[in-house]
Motif scaffolding. Structure first.
Motif, short mmCIF file in Angstrom:
data_model
loop_
_atom_site.label_atom_id
_atom_site.label_comp_id
_atom_site.label_asym_id
_atom_site.label_seq_id
_atom_site.Cartn_x
_atom_site.Cartn_y
_atom_site.Cartn_z
N ARG A 1 0.76 -1.34 0.21
CA ARG A 1 0.30 0.69 0.14
C ARG A 1 0.67 1.48 -0.14
O ARG A 1 2.03 1.49 0.76
N GLU B 1 1.68 5.80 1.00
CA GLU B 1 1.18 5.84 2.66
C GLU B 1 -0.12 6.25 2.45
O GLU B 1 -1.08 6.44 3.64
N GLN C 1 -3.15 4.16 3.60
CA GLN C 1 -2.48 3.17 5.29
C GLN C 1 -4.25 3.19 5.63
O GLN C 1 -4.94 4.31 5.96
#
Length: 275
Positions: free
Chosen positions: A270, A272, A275
């Motif tokens: 993923r 950032e 997230q």
């Protein structure tokens, strides 16, 4: 143990997946062998499928020339699909992605539908979910409306009139509310008289006038005429619904296992922001 394993939903999904992939490989040998992508094979199964589709829509088999037109249209459709795939038109298309997702999710429901539950399983599901097959308690009652501005003193006076033998149907204020209901569940009563009115009646001594009872419209005098307790319907009366509910529950369970199984095959990285 073997019987338990054979009824495992994830095993059904895996087996159906294997069969589908095998059928796809047989119907599309060029996909595995990397044969000439410009060869289109129309076999008897394709023609029969087109014939059955036409018959199901029009309730009659297609004439030979109509069937030939269906085959030609199918061939042209296949050409367009292959050319679109070659151009990458399927990439990033939300509609196509959603359709492919639906087909994959269909595998789980198809597997659940393919395994017929036993009588013991149906009976056990009925017992475990008895609340879903329970007919709610019902109350029959008569009521006298005291009017929009009725007060407790009016209720006391009216109860005295009833004790003296006055006809209840001649008492009270005019309203559009029904003076009497028979064998009505909570939902039906409260749809007419407002929330909480059923609770005002529930538990009262039958055949005796009491009050005041408050509804969404004001005060009433009431008399219970009938009380029917909640009843769990016997399996023989709701068998088809229980079986359908069991299959639906299995499909949901299998869909969740399919989701976990397939997600477990991938590593997700993923960004950032995601997230």
């Amino acid at each position: 143990m073997l019987r338990s394993l054979l009824r495992e939903p994830l095993l059904h999904f895996a087996l159906i997946g294997v069969v589908l992939f095998a059928v796809f490989a047989m119907r599309n040998p060029e996909a595995g062998a990397q044969a000439d992508a410009r060869v289109i094979v129309i076999d008897d199964a394709d023609v029969e499928r087109l014939r059955q589709n036409f018959t199901s829509v029009w309730n009659r088999p297609p004439e030979p020339e109509v069937l030939e037109g269906l085959v030609e249209n199918y061939i042209y459709e296949e050409v367009l699909v292959r050319e679109a795939l070659a151009l990458g038109m399927d990439q990033g298309d939300a509609v196509i992605r959603q359709r492919l997702r639906q087909k994959m999710e269909f595998l789980a429901s198809a597997a659940a539908e393919a395994v017929a539950p036993t009588e013991d399983e149906i009976a056990a599901f009925h017992a475990e979910n008895a609340a879903a097959y329970t007919r709610p308690a019902r109350i029959g009652f008569q009521q006298i409306f005291l009017g929009d501005n009725g007060v407790e003193a009016d209720a006391v006076a009216m109860l005295k009139d009833l004790e003296n033998g006055l006809d209840w149907q001649t008492l009270g204020a005019m309203s559009l509310l029904p003076p009497e209901l028979s064998s009505a569940p909570r939902a039906a009563i409260e749809s007419l008289f407002g929330p909480g009115f059923y609770s005002e009646l529930d538990g009262a001594e039958p055949a005796q006038w009491f009050g005041p009872v408050r509804s969404g419209y004001g005060l009433h005098i009431a008399r219970i005429t009938e009380v029917i307790p909640a009843q769990t319907l016997p399996l023989e009366d709701v068998r088809s619904k229980v079986e359908a509910d069991l299959k639906q529950a299995r499909a949901a369970e299998m869909a969740e296992k399919q989701r976990a199984f397939l997600l477990g095959r991938y590593t997700v990285e993923r960004a950032e922001a995601a997230q």
